[in-house]
Motif scaffolding. Structure first.
Motif, PDB file in Angstrom:
ATOM      1  N   GLN A 120      -4.829  11.937 -12.575  1.00 22.84           N
ATOM      2  CA  GLN A 120      -6.129  12.602 -12.524  1.00 22.84           C
ATOM      3  C   GLN A 120      -6.630  12.727 -11.086  1.00 22.84           C
ATOM      4  OE1 GLN A 120      -7.906   9.773 -15.287  1.00 22.84           O
ATOM      5  NE2 GLN A 120      -8.339  11.450 -16.719  1.00 22.84           N
ATOM      6  N   VAL A 121      -6.380  11.704 -10.277  1.00 24.21           N
ATOM      7  CA  VAL A 121      -6.766  11.784  -8.860  1.00 24.21           C
ATOM      8  C   VAL A 121      -6.028  12.939  -8.193  1.00 24.21           C
ATOM      9  CG1 VAL A 121      -6.737  10.590  -6.635  1.00 24.21           C
ATOM     10  CG2 VAL A 121      -7.334   9.334  -8.723  1.00 24.21           C
ATOM     11  N   ARG A 122      -4.760  13.095  -8.498  1.00 27.02           N
ATOM     12  CA  ARG A 122      -3.996  14.211  -7.920  1.00 27.02           C
ATOM     13  C   ARG A 122      -4.530  15.550  -8.399  1.00 27.02           C
ATOM     14  NH1 ARG A 122       0.207  10.202  -7.763  1.00 27.02           N
ATOM     15  NH2 ARG A 122       0.550  10.286 -10.007  1.00 27.02           N
ATOM     16  N   GLU A 123      -4.940  15.634  -9.658  1.00 23.30           N
ATOM     17  CA  GLU A 123      -5.506  16.881 -10.165  1.00 23.30           C
ATOM     18  C   GLU A 123      -6.833  17.201  -9.473  1.00 23.30           C
ATOM     19  OE1 GLU A 123      -5.776  16.593 -14.408  1.00 23.30           O
ATOM     20  OE2 GLU A 123      -3.615  16.343 -14.671  1.00 23.30           O
ATOM     21  N   LEU A 124      -7.623  16.176  -9.225  1.00 22.79           N
ATOM     22  CA  LEU A 124      -8.872  16.385  -8.501  1.00 22.79           C
ATOM     23  C   LEU A 124      -8.587  16.892  -7.087  1.00 22.79           C
ATOM     24  CD1 LEU A 124     -10.662  13.190  -9.781  1.00 22.79           C
ATOM     25  CD2 LEU A 124     -11.680  15.471  -9.906  1.00 22.79           C
ATOM     26  N   THR A 151      -6.725  -5.843   5.696  1.00 25.90           N
ATOM     27  CA  THR A 151      -5.885  -5.645   4.512  1.00 25.90           C
ATOM     28  C   THR A 151      -6.552  -4.707   3.512  1.00 25.90           C
ATOM     29  OG1 THR A 151      -4.855  -7.823   4.752  1.00 25.90           O
ATOM     30  CG2 THR A 151      -4.773  -6.813   2.566  1.00 25.90           C
ATOM     31  N   GLU A 152      -7.852  -4.880   3.273  1.00 24.89           N
ATOM     32  CA  GLU A 152      -8.585  -4.000   2.356  1.00 24.89           C
ATOM     33  C   GLU A 152      -8.502  -2.539   2.802  1.00 24.89           C
ATOM     34  OE1 GLU A 152     -10.367  -4.162  -0.465  1.00 24.89           O
ATOM     35  OE2 GLU A 152      -9.992  -6.282  -0.836  1.00 24.89           O
ATOM     36  N   LEU A 153      -8.686  -2.314   4.086  1.00 25.32           N
ATOM     37  CA  LEU A 153      -8.692  -0.952   4.609  1.00 25.32           C
ATOM     38  C   LEU A 153      -7.304  -0.338   4.596  1.00 25.32           C
ATOM     39  CD1 LEU A 153     -11.071  -1.531   7.663  1.00 25.32           C
ATOM     40  CD2 LEU A 153     -11.678  -0.616   5.422  1.00 25.32           C
ATOM     41  N   ALA A 154      -6.318  -1.111   5.018  1.00 30.30           N
ATOM     42  CA  ALA A 154      -4.955  -0.595   5.098  1.00 30.30           C
ATOM     43  C   ALA A 154      -4.349  -0.381   3.716  1.00 30.30           C
ATOM     44  CB  ALA A 154      -4.084  -1.542   5.914  1.00 30.30           C
ATOM     45  N   ARG A 155      -4.597  -1.311   2.804  1.00 29.11           N
ATOM     46  CA  ARG A 155      -4.041  -1.186   1.448  1.00 29.11           C
ATOM     47  C   ARG A 155      -4.580   0.071   0.769  1.00 29.11           C
ATOM     48  NH1 ARG A 155       0.144  -2.060  -1.743  1.00 29.11           N
ATOM     49  NH2 ARG A 155      -0.288  -3.047  -3.745  1.00 29.11           N
ATOM     50  N   CYS A 156      -5.867   0.299   0.899  1.00 31.52           N
ATOM     51  CA  CYS A 156      -6.477   1.499   0.327  1.00 31.52           C
ATOM     52  C   CYS A 156      -5.876   2.754   0.959  1.00 31.52           C
ATOM     53  CB  CYS A 156      -7.986   1.450   0.547  1.00 31.52           C
ATOM     54  SG  CYS A 156      -8.885   2.897  -0.055  1.00 31.52           S
ATOM     55  N   ARG A 157      -5.825   2.778   2.275  1.00 29.37           N
ATOM     56  CA  ARG A 157      -5.266   3.942   2.990  1.00 29.37           C
ATOM     57  C   ARG A 157      -3.826   4.215   2.567  1.00 29.37           C
ATOM     58  NH1 ARG A 157      -4.110   1.968   8.509  1.00 29.37           N
ATOM     59  NH2 ARG A 157      -2.302   1.180   7.348  1.00 29.37           N
ATOM     60  N   ALA A 161      -2.265   7.461   0.535  1.00 29.20           N
ATOM     61  CA  ALA A 161      -1.208   8.239   1.173  1.00 29.20           C
ATOM     62  C   ALA A 161       0.031   8.316   0.279  1.00 29.20           C
ATOM     63  CB  ALA A 161      -0.850   7.625   2.524  1.00 29.20           C
ATOM     64  N   GLU A 162       0.362   7.195  -0.352  1.00 27.31           N
ATOM     65  CA  GLU A 162       1.521   7.162  -1.259  1.00 27.31           C
ATOM     66  C   GLU A 162       1.277   8.039  -2.479  1.00 27.31           C
ATOM     67  OE1 GLU A 162       3.054   3.896  -4.418  1.00 27.31           O
ATOM     68  OE2 GLU A 162       2.950   3.182  -2.346  1.00 27.31           O
ATOM     69  N   PRO A 167      -2.734  10.640   4.042  1.00 27.69           N
ATOM     70  CA  PRO A 167      -3.704   9.542   4.105  1.00 27.69           C
ATOM     71  C   PRO A 167      -5.136  10.059   4.052  1.00 27.69           C
ATOM     72  CG  PRO A 167      -2.824   9.991   6.281  1.00 27.69           C
ATOM     73  CD  PRO A 167      -2.035  10.839   5.328  1.00 27.69           C
ATOM     74  N   PRO A 168      -6.057   9.245   3.567  1.00 22.77           N
ATOM     75  CA  PRO A 168      -7.463   9.658   3.519  1.00 22.77           C
ATOM     76  C   PRO A 168      -8.059   9.696   4.919  1.00 22.77           C
ATOM     77  CG  PRO A 168      -7.269   7.352   2.924  1.00 22.77           C
ATOM     78  CD  PRO A 168      -5.869   7.864   3.080  1.00 22.77           C
ATOM     79  N   ARG A 169      -8.938  10.649   5.155  1.00 30.05           N
ATOM     80  CA  ARG A 169      -9.603  10.761   6.444  1.00 30.05           C
ATOM     81  C   ARG A 169     -11.028  10.214   6.403  1.00 30.05           C
ATOM     82  NH1 ARG A 169      -7.354  10.703  10.630  1.00 30.05           N
ATOM     83  NH2 ARG A 169      -8.607  12.238  11.772  1.00 30.05           N
TER      84      ARG A 169
END
Length: 266
Positions: A120-124, A151-157, A161-162, A167-169
């Protein structure tokens, strides 16, 4: 005009029957549809967070009556209820996902209601919704030590991206909380801009890592919503919220002092 004051709407859940934990910060599908009709009726121009920040960074003029439509956390109703409305109006939006709450292999079970799955995220994203980061487990980032914060920031990013191939901007601070250290780490993690809360209009002078938003919630009626868009009576609408925020800021600072003293053995 590059110095405009821009309403950045902060939504969470869009649901007919939300869980109690998300009810206050949810809106009904009918309310969301009416609110987007108001945005169109006022002749406003929705933008993504990345587009707004890029224009301000480069000194480029903004479109007529700009507005941002943003969603935090990643609730399933954004796909089920909000996306069809956005598509009918041709509105872009920005969704900030808590990657550890999304359904799938990295789900830690912390989601407060039914959450989006990665398909669903990909469809959005394919429909024109910018996908930004909102941490991995939704902690108060300014309460974390350096390693945990990074770790919180990198894991989310990395998970965004995966999942999406890019990756999110943009980033949004969980609970709206940040300090200079957090903002520096967000920048170092590769995010080009970040949104807080503040319940005020966004302005270029706030800087790209502290852009403010206004909260849309279940009790936001049609009149208040229109006033938010027009930047009228915002201080009065959020007077109680601001008082609570100031009080809690003192509590957070006291906790930080205690943690530093504990680490130093004082």
């Amino acid at each position: 005009m590059t110095d405009a004051r821009v309403p950045v709407l902060m939504y969470h859940s869009v649901a007919a029957v939300p869980q109690q934990a998300t009810r206050r910060l949810s809106v009904s599908p009918e309310a969301f549809e009416a609110q987007m009709a108001t945005v169109e009726g006022l002749g406003m121009t929705p933008m993504t967070a990345a587009e707004l920040a890029a224009r301000w960074r480069r000194g480029r003029a903004l479109p007529v009556r700009p507005v941002l439509i943003t969603f935090d956390d990643g609730y399933e109703g954004v796909h089920r209820h909000a996306l069809p409305v956005l598509a009918r109006h041709g509105f872009p939006a920005t969704l900030f996902v808590t990657t550890g709450w999304l359904r799938g292999p990295h789900d830690n079970g912390g989601g407060l209601d039914t959450m989006l799955g990665w398909d669903q995220v990909r469809e959005l994203a394919a429909a024109g919704v910018e996908i930004g980061g909102h941490s991995h487990t939704h902690p108060q980032l300014d309460q974390l030590g350096g390693h945990a914060l990074r770790t919180e920031l990198a894991r989310c990013r990395d998970l965004v991206a995966e999942g999406l191939g890019t990756p999110p901007r943009s980033f949004a601070y969980p609970y709206g909380h940040s300090d200079r250290r957090v903002r520096q780490e967000v920048r170092s993690a590769g995010y080009a801009q970040a949104l807080a809360v503040g319940n005020a209009l966004a302005e270029r002078r706030q800087g790209p890592y502290a852009l403010r938003r206004v909260t849309v919630r279940r009790r936001t009626d049609a009149g208040e919503f229109e006033r938010l868009l027009q930047g009228r009576a915002i201080g009065r609408a959020f007077a109680k919220d601001r008082a609570l925020t100031k009080g809690y800021a003192l509590v957070r600072r006291a906790r930080q002092v205690r943690r530093k003293a504990t680490r130093s053995g004082g």
